[in-house]
Write an enzyme that holds these catalytic residues in place. Structure first.
Site, PDB file in Angstrom:
ATOM      1  N   CYS A  85      61.182  17.114  22.437  1.00 52.41           N
ATOM      2  CA  CYS A  85      61.915  17.476  21.235  1.00 52.41           C
ATOM      3  C   CYS A  85      61.701  18.965  20.978  1.00 52.41           C
ATOM      4  O   CYS A  85      60.614  19.491  21.145  1.00 52.41           O
ATOM      5  CB  CYS A  85      61.501  16.708  19.996  1.00 52.41           C
ATOM      6  SG  CYS A  85      61.749  14.953  20.126  1.00 52.41           S
TER       7      CYS A  85
ATOM      8  N   LYS B 240      59.312  17.160  43.504  1.00 55.20           N
ATOM      9  CA  LYS B 240      60.550  17.913  43.216  1.00 55.20           C
ATOM     10  C   LYS B 240      61.762  17.066  43.565  1.00 55.20           C
ATOM     11  O   LYS B 240      62.739  17.020  42.826  1.00 55.20           O
ATOM     12  CB  LYS B 240      60.616  19.222  44.016  1.00 55.20           C
ATOM     13  CG  LYS B 240      59.740  20.356  43.554  1.00 55.20           C
ATOM     14  CD  LYS B 240      60.170  21.067  42.297  1.00 55.20           C
ATOM     15  CE  LYS B 240      59.552  20.500  41.070  1.00 55.20           C
ATOM     16  NZ  LYS B 240      58.179  20.681  40.785  1.00 55.20           N
TER      17      LYS B 240
ATOM     18  N   GLU C  65      62.273  14.245  41.035  1.00 56.89           N
ATOM     19  CA  GLU C  65      62.658  14.725  39.705  1.00 56.89           C
ATOM     20  C   GLU C  65      64.131  15.069  39.587  1.00 56.89           C
ATOM     21  O   GLU C  65      64.776  14.678  38.631  1.00 56.89           O
ATOM     22  CB  GLU C  65      61.899  16.024  39.398  1.00 56.89           C
ATOM     23  CG  GLU C  65      60.557  15.858  38.789  1.00 56.89           C
ATOM     24  CD  GLU C  65      60.002  17.194  38.349  1.00 56.89           C
ATOM     25  OE1 GLU C  65      59.841  18.093  39.203  1.00 56.89           O
ATOM     26  OE2 GLU C  65      59.736  17.349  37.154  1.00 56.89           O
TER      27      GLU C  65
ATOM     28  N   ARG D 128      63.570  20.840  26.319  1.00 57.49           N
ATOM     29  CA  ARG D 128      62.509  20.032  25.711  1.00 57.49           C
ATOM     30  C   ARG D 128      62.964  18.597  25.419  1.00 57.49           C
ATOM     31  O   ARG D 128      62.154  17.741  25.071  1.00 57.49           O
ATOM     32  CB  ARG D 128      62.044  20.682  24.408  1.00 57.49           C
ATOM     33  CG  ARG D 128      61.402  22.035  24.600  1.00 57.49           C
ATOM     34  CD  ARG D 128      60.925  22.568  23.276  1.00 57.49           C
ATOM     35  NE  ARG D 128      59.863  21.739  22.735  1.00 57.49           N
ATOM     36  CZ  ARG D 128      58.580  21.903  22.967  1.00 57.49           C
ATOM     37  NH1 ARG D 128      58.180  22.887  23.734  1.00 57.49           N
ATOM     38  NH2 ARG D 128      57.687  21.107  22.435  1.00 57.49           N
TER      39      ARG D 128
ATOM     40  N   LYS E  92      60.704  19.121  29.399  1.00 55.52           N
ATOM     41  CA  LYS E  92      59.883  20.191  29.967  1.00 55.52           C
ATOM     42  C   LYS E  92      58.441  20.114  29.502  1.00 55.52           C
ATOM     43  O   LYS E  92      57.517  20.325  30.274  1.00 55.52           O
ATOM     44  CB  LYS E  92      60.499  21.536  29.557  1.00 55.52           C
ATOM     45  CG  LYS E  92      59.795  22.750  30.119  1.00 55.52           C
ATOM     46  CD  LYS E  92      60.097  22.897  31.587  1.00 55.52           C
ATOM     47  CE  LYS E  92      59.367  24.055  32.218  1.00 55.52           C
ATOM     48  NZ  LYS E  92      59.281  23.873  33.680  1.00 55.52           N
TER      49      LYS E  92
ATOM     50  N   HIS F   7      47.874   3.735  58.342  1.00 56.50           N
ATOM     51  CA  HIS F   7      47.071   2.693  57.691  1.00 56.50           C
ATOM     52  C   HIS F   7      47.913   1.830  56.750  1.00 56.50           C
ATOM     53  O   HIS F   7      47.383   1.206  55.838  1.00 56.50           O
ATOM     54  CB  HIS F   7      45.893   3.334  56.949  1.00 56.50           C
ATOM     55  CG  HIS F   7      44.940   4.018  57.876  1.00 56.50           C
ATOM     56  ND1 HIS F   7      44.084   3.326  58.701  1.00 56.50           N
ATOM     57  CD2 HIS F   7      44.764   5.328  58.158  1.00 56.50           C
ATOM     58  CE1 HIS F   7      43.394   4.193  59.430  1.00 56.50           C
ATOM     59  NE2 HIS F   7      43.795   5.413  59.129  1.00 56.50           N
TER      60      HIS F   7
ATOM     61  N   TRP G 115      64.156  14.078  22.340  1.00 59.00           N
ATOM     62  CA  TRP G 115      63.750  13.265  23.494  1.00 59.00           C
ATOM     63  C   TRP G 115      63.237  11.972  22.877  1.00 59.00           C
ATOM     64  O   TRP G 115      62.163  11.940  22.283  1.00 59.00           O
ATOM     65  CB  TRP G 115      62.652  13.989  24.271  1.00 59.00           C
ATOM     66  CG  TRP G 115      62.282  13.325  25.567  1.00 59.00           C
ATOM     67  CD1 TRP G 115      62.863  13.524  26.783  1.00 59.00           C
ATOM     68  CD2 TRP G 115      61.238  12.367  25.778  1.00 59.00           C
ATOM     69  NE1 TRP G 115      62.256  12.745  27.741  1.00 59.00           N
ATOM     70  CE2 TRP G 115      61.246  12.019  27.154  1.00 59.00           C
ATOM     71  CE3 TRP G 115      60.293  11.745  24.963  1.00 59.00           C
ATOM     72  CZ2 TRP G 115      60.372  11.112  27.717  1.00 59.00           C
ATOM     73  CZ3 TRP G 115      59.417  10.826  25.517  1.00 59.00           C
ATOM     74  CH2 TRP G 115      59.455  10.527  26.886  1.00 59.00           C
TER      75      TRP G 115
ATOM     76  N   GLU H  28      53.880  17.943  46.219  1.00 58.61           N
ATOM     77  CA  GLU H  28      54.735  18.706  45.313  1.00 58.61           C
ATOM     78  C   GLU H  28      56.199  18.643  45.762  1.00 58.61           C
ATOM     79  O   GLU H  28      57.103  18.506  44.940  1.00 58.61           O
ATOM     80  CB  GLU H  28      54.222  20.155  45.221  1.00 58.61           C
ATOM     81  CG  GLU H  28      55.064  21.118  44.399  1.00 58.61           C
ATOM     82  CD  GLU H  28      55.332  20.667  42.954  1.00 58.61           C
ATOM     83  OE1 GLU H  28      54.720  19.708  42.487  1.00 58.61           O
ATOM     84  OE2 GLU H  28      56.207  21.287  42.316  1.00 58.61           O
TER      85      GLU H  28
ATOM     86  N   ASN I 139      58.872  17.135  15.655  1.00 62.75           N
ATOM     87  CA  ASN I 139      58.543  16.989  17.078  1.00 62.75           C
ATOM     88  C   ASN I 139      57.149  16.352  17.154  1.00 62.75           C
ATOM     89  O   ASN I 139      56.213  16.881  16.563  1.00 62.75           O
ATOM     90  CB  ASN I 139      58.560  18.386  17.727  1.00 62.75           C
ATOM     91  CG  ASN I 139      57.865  18.438  19.079  1.00 62.75           C
ATOM     92  OD1 ASN I 139      57.337  19.458  19.455  1.00 62.75           O
ATOM     93  ND2 ASN I 139      57.867  17.357  19.810  1.00 62.75           N
ATOM     94  N   GLY I 140      57.058  15.208  17.821  1.00 59.12           N
ATOM     95  CA  GLY I 140      55.762  14.531  17.920  1.00 59.12           C
ATOM     96  C   GLY I 140      55.936  13.045  17.691  1.00 59.12           C
ATOM     97  O   GLY I 140      57.055  12.520  17.776  1.00 59.12           O
TER      98      GLY I 140
HETATM   99  C1  AGP Z   1      57.195  19.690  37.006  1.00 66.06           C
HETATM  100  O1  AGP Z   1      58.323  19.837  37.805  1.00 66.06           O
HETATM  101  C2  AGP Z   1      57.273  18.622  36.031  1.00 66.06           C
HETATM  102  N1  AGP Z   1      58.377  18.733  35.175  1.00 66.06           N
HETATM  103  C3  AGP Z   1      55.985  18.140  35.391  1.00 66.06           C
HETATM  104  O2  AGP Z   1      55.316  17.421  36.371  1.00 66.06           O
HETATM  105  C4  AGP Z   1      55.028  19.185  34.785  1.00 66.06           C
HETATM  106  O3  AGP Z   1      54.465  19.967  35.781  1.00 66.06           O
HETATM  107  C5  AGP Z   1      53.946  18.455  33.984  1.00 66.06           C
HETATM  108  O4  AGP Z   1      54.551  17.725  32.954  1.00 66.06           O
HETATM  109  C6  AGP Z   1      52.905  19.392  33.422  1.00 66.06           C
HETATM  110  O5  AGP Z   1      53.450  20.307  32.533  1.00 66.06           O
HETATM  111  P1  AGP Z   1      52.612  21.536  32.032  1.00 66.06           P
HETATM  112  O6  AGP Z   1      52.332  22.405  33.215  1.00 66.06           O
HETATM  113  O7  AGP Z   1      53.468  22.220  31.018  1.00 66.06           O
HETATM  114  O8  AGP Z   1      51.338  20.996  31.449  1.00 66.06           O
END
Ligand code: AGP
Length: 613
Positions: free
Chosen positions: A2, A492, A495, A27, A608, A511, A74, A488, A100-101
Site C-alpha cells: 500500500c 526473477k 516473479e 507498492r 515492492k 538426489h 495491496w 536469484e 498502510n499496514g
Molecule cells: C525481489 O525481486 C523481490 N521483489 C523480493 O524478493 C524482495 O527482494 C524482498 O521482498 C525483500 O525486499 P527488501 O530488500 O526491500 O527488504
C-alpha cells in the site's frame, strides 16, 4: 505494501495526488482512491483497479480542493473492490483516513464500535480507524487544546499492528494529521506547501527536503508548518534531511519498463558504489564502522538475515565473507529467523539486507537480535528507512530509487557492498594478504566495463527467451557461489514471467529432482568457478542425457558437448562472478515476460515493499 500520498498547499491537490500514486504504484496496485477537502466536505473518489483507472474517474471531476490524501492498495482484509478501497470515512463523514499496514485487533474494535451504533461499509481493517477517531472526538476528548490531534491520538493508542495513517477532516480544514508505527512515512517540505508519502520517489519532483517520521510520532501538517508530537502529545523539533536523488532517476528515461532501465543502470550503480568506498581516507571503505580485531575475533559466527532477492545477496555475502575472513556465516530467511529462537548473543554479528529498509520480517528479525545482545548492521538502499534507524550500524547501497517490483540493480549493489564489507573485515582481521586485496580491488574496478559488455549484446538472450517463453517449468543449476545466482535467476523468472522454476545445487540434482528431467525441459546452468568446471559440466551432461534443453552461462572456455546454448560472460575473480552472471538471467526473465506480454514492473500479487508479515 500500500502506498499513501498527501498534499496541503495552494494548488489543486487531485493531480498531485494522482501523480504521487502513479509513482508509488509499485507498492500495491489492486485499487486506488483519493479524498480532498472541498466546500467543507470530504469528496472521495475510489475504485478497484490501477491508478490509471482512478485518474479516469477523478480527472473529469476537476476537484478544486487543495488538501487531500490518497492511497494505492495491496489487499489484505477484503477483496479489491470499490467499498474496500481507501480512503475510508467515519459514519458522519467527519474524518477521512488512508492507511498502510494491518490493524491486528480490528475485529474487537469493530465489535465495540458496532455496539456503540457505528455501521461498516467495507471488510477492511482500516475502516475502524476513522470511526474510532470519531468516537473519541465525540465521547472522550474534551480538555485538549487541539481536539483533532487528541482524538487521533486516543484512537491510535487502541490500535495493535502496523500503520502509517493520514487523517483529514472538514472540521479542521487547514491540516492533515499523520502518525506511523512500523510502516514508512516521509514528509516533504516545500515553500507554502507540504507533501506526504510512503516513499521518497512519489514526491521527489517537488522537494529534496524530507522529514522521516519515527514510530509513534505524530505530525500536524499545515501548508506552512509541520509540528511534531511524541506519544504524550508533547511537541518537539525535528531536523529535515536532504535527499540528493535526481527526480529523473525515478522516471523511465525512455525505457519501456523500469525493470529494463534498472538492469541497464547496473554498471553505473556498481561504479558509484566502488567510487564511494574506494575513495575513503586511509583505505577504510566505511567511515562509520569501528569493528576492532578483538571484537571480530571474539565472534562465534555472523548471521545474514533478509528476504527474497536480498537474502540471495546474503548467500553471496556468506561465500565471500567465509572465503576472505574464515568466520562462519549463516544466512537465514527473516520470517524464519524471527520465530526459531536463533542462537544469538554478544558473540554474534547480525547483518540485515533490505533494499526498502521497510520489510516487516527483516525489521522484526533485527529487533530480536538486538534484544539478545548482538551487534546489528543494516545494508539498505533507502536513507532513513526503518531498518537503518533500528540497526547499530548502517551501510548504504547507492542504487538510486528502484521502482520495478523485481529487484535487479539493488541486488547487484548489495552484492558488491557486502563484498567490500568482507574485504574490510578481512583487512581488520588480517586474514587477507595485501597482494590479494590489491588483486581483488583491481578486478572490482573492472566490473562496470564488463557489465556493459554483457548489456551491449543481448541477441542470444532474446532468442533464447523466445524459444522458452511458453514453457511451464525450468531448472537452474550452479555450484557454490553459482548456486546463489541460480536461486536469484529462478526467483526473477517466477516473479515476472510466472514460469515455475527450481534452483538446485548442481550436485544435489541426482538426489531426487533429476526424476523431473524429461525430454525438452529447460535447464540453465551457471558455471564460473574454474575449479568446479568439470564437476559442473558432468551435472549438465546428466540432464542432457535425459533430454533437457540447456543454456549455460559461463566465463570459462567450455567444450560444446551438446550444450544447446552457451552465453559467454567476461572472466573475473571467482568471488565477483555473481555480479556478472546474474545479468543474462535478469534479461532472460525480462524478455520472457515481454514475449508473454506481461506487466513486467507490476507482477501479479506482488508489492515492492512487504511491510506486513
Ligand atoms: C525481489 O525481486 C523481490 N521483489 C523480493 O524478493 C524482495 O527482494 C524482498 O521482498 C525483500 O525486499 P527488501 O530488500 O526491500 O527488504
Amino acid at each position: 505494501m500500500c502506498g499513501i500520498v498527501g498534499y496541503i498547499g495552494n494548488k489543486k491537490a487531485a493531480p498531485i495526488l494522482l501523480e504521487g500514486l502513479s509513482a508509488l504504484e509499485y507498492r500495491g496496485y489492486d485499487s486506488a482512491g483519493i479524498a480532498v477537502l472541498e466546500n467543507n466536505k470530504i469528496i472521495t473518489k475510489k475504485d478497484k483497479g490501477r491508478v490509471s483507472n482512478l485518474a479516469s474517474i477523478v480527472t473529469p471531476c476537476n476537484l478544486k480542493g487543495s488538501i487531500g490524501i490518497a492511497h494505492t492498495r495491496w489487499a489484505t482484509h477484503g477483496i479489491p473492490s470499490m467499498e474496500n478501497s481507501h480512503p475510508h470515512l467515519d459514519n458522519s463523514s467527519s474524518f477521512g483516513v488512508v492507511h498502510n499496514g494491518i490493524i491486528e485487533n480490528y475485529n474487537d474494535i469493530k465489535l465495540f464500535l458496532i455496539e456503540n451504533g457505528y455501521n461498516f461499509l467495507s471488510q477492511t481493517d482500516t475502516e475502524v480507524i476513522p470511526n474510532l477517531i470519531h468516537y473519541h472526538f465525540k465521547n472522550t476528548v474534551s480538555n485538549y487544546q487541539d481536539k483533532f490531534l487528541a482524538s487521533v491520538k486516543s484512537a491510535v493508542s487502541e490500535l495493535k499492528g502496523s500503520y502509517a495513517i493520514e487523517v483529514i477532516s472538514p472540521l479542521f480544514p487547514d491540516k492533515i494529521i499523520v502518525v506511523r508505527k512500523d510502516s514508512p512515512l516521509v514528509i516533504g517540505i516545500a515553500n507554502g506547501e507540504n507533501y506526504i508519502a510512503s516513499d521518497i520517489p512519489a514526491i521527489l519532483p517537488y522537494t529534496k527536503n524530507f522529514y522521516f517520521l519515527d514510530d509513534n510520532e505524530f505530525a500536524v501538517i499545515s501548508k506552512n508548518t509541520v509540528k511534531f508530537y511524541d506519544n504524550n502529545l508533547l511537541e518537539h523539533k525535528k531536523e529535515t534531511k536532504l535527499i540528493n536523488w535526481d527526480a529523473s532517476s525515478a522516471g523511465k528515461n525512455g525505457y519501456d519498463d523500469y525493470m529494463l532501465k534498472e538492469i541497464y543502470e547496473q554498471p553505473d550503480v556498481i561504479a558509484e558504489t566502488i567510487k564511494t568506498r574506494f575513495s575513503m581516507p586511509n583505505n577504510n571503505y566505511f567511515d562509520n564502522l569501528d569493528f576492532s580485531k578483538e571484537y571480530l575475533e571474539s565472534l562465534n559466527n555472523i548471521y545474514i538475515v533478509a528476504c527474497g532477492t536480498a537474502m540471495h545477496a546474503g548467500l553471496v555475502g556468506k561465500n565471500v565473507i567465509e572465503n576472505l575472513c574464515r568466520i562462519p556465516v549463516e544466512v537465514d530467511i527473516a520470517s524464519e529467523f524471527r520465530y526459531r529462537n536463533p542462537i544469538v548473543n554478544d558473540k554474534t554479528l547480525c547483518i540485515y539486507i533490505s533494499q526498502s529498509g521497510e520489510t516487516a520480517d527483516t525489521i522484526a528479525a533485527l529487533k530480536l537480535a538486538k534484544s539478545k545482545g548482538a551487534k546489528t548492521l543494516a545494508i539498505s538502499n533507502v536513507f532513513g528507512s526503518s531498518i537503518t534507524r533500528e540497526a547499530d550500524y548502517t551501510i548504504y547501497t547507492h542504487a538510486g530509487p528502484e521502482i520495478a517490483v523485481a529487484s535487479t540493480k539493488a541486488y547487484s549493489a548489495q552484492v558488491i557492498l557486502i563484498t567490500i564489507f568482507a574485504m574490510y573485515l578481512a583487512e581488520v582481521l588480517g586474514t587477507i594478504s595485501s597482494e590479494d586485496i590489491s588483486k581483488l580491488k583491481l578486478e572490482i574496478t573492472e566490473l562496470p566495463k564488463k557489465l556493459e559488455t554483457i548489456l551491449n549484446d543481448t541477441t542470444q538472450i532474446k532468442k533464447f527467451a523466445k524459444i522458452v517463453c511458453t514453457e511451464k517449468d525450468m531448472f537452474f543449476l550452479g555450484r557454490n557461489i553459482d548456486y546463489c545466482t541460480a536461486l536469484e535467476g529462478s526467483l526473477k523468472l517466477k516473479e515476472i514471467s510466472y514460469i515455475h522454476s527450481e534452483a538446485y545445487a548442481s550436485g544435489e540434482l541426482k538426489h531426487g529432482p533429476i526424476a523431473l528431467i524429461e525430454n525438452g525441459i529447460t535447464v540453465i546452468g551457471i558455471i564460473t568457478n574454474p575449479e568446479l568446471v568439470e564437476k559442473s559440466l558432468s551435472n549438465i551432461q546428466e540432464v542432457i542425457t535425459r533430454g533437457a534443453k540447456t543454456l549455460v552461462i559461463t566465463n570459462q572456455s567450455l567444450p560444446n558437448n551438446n550444450i544447446d546454448n552457451i552465453i559467454k560472460i567476461p572472466e573475473t575473480h571467482p568471488l565477483l562472478a555473481p555480479i556478472l552472471s546474474i545479468i543474462p538471467l535478469q534479461l532472460l526473465s525480462y524478455y520472457i515476460a515481454k514475449s508473454k506480454e506481461l506487466d513486467v514492473d507490476k507482477p501479479r500479487n506482488l508489492a515492492k515493499s512487504v511491510t506486513v508479515e
